[in-house]
Enzyme design. Structure first.
Site: not given
Length: 141
Positions: A32, A80, A105
């Site tokens: 990701s 992230h 997210d």
């Protein structure tokens, strides 16, 4: 056989250093965040609370920082990037997204959910490529 306390102390210090260093390394488990880092890479982190020591203050996180947080939508910590910071009813909320994901997210993140921040040197994230694959294999990931 004579016990050499200096040698034992040396090994103890080395073991402590290794254990502390290991607590500051995270294995990347997904793609990701590509191309910043890849599955199987290891990132170095600083912790919001490491044995009572605050290595960074989560409320000082800025747009562009890569953080590790306790996600409401996933049962493991997520690594992230912060893409926006907003105020909702007097609470600072973070919008976080994987670099390789199309959408942010699913939920806003509060500062107290942010547990770690990936270390940077200059503008570069501290990443050790590929050596985390053994850990992924051992954990069945």
């Amino acid at each position: 056989m004579e016990i050499d306390f200096k040698e034992i102390a040396t090994y103890a210090v080395i073991l402590i250093i290794v254990l502390i260093a290991a607590q500051h390394l995270n294995v990347v488990v997904s793609g990701s965040m590509e191309p910043a880092f890849y599955r199987g890479d290891i990132v170095m982190v600083e912790k919001a609370n490491f044995l009572g020591i605050n290595e960074f203050d989560p409320s000082t996180v800025e747009v562009g920082d890569v953080v590790v947080y306790d996600a409401a939508w996933y049962d493991q910590p997520v690594i992230h990037r912060v893409i926006n910071i907003t105020d909702i009813n007097g609470t600072t909320m973070y919008v976080i997204k994987g670099d390789n994901n199309e959408r942010p997210d699913p939920y806003y993140v509060k500062a107290d959910q942010i547990k770690e921040k990936v270390v940077t040197v200059g503008d570069n994230l501290v990443v050790i490529p590929k050596i985390g694959y053994l850990s992924l294999w051992l954990r069945g990931l």
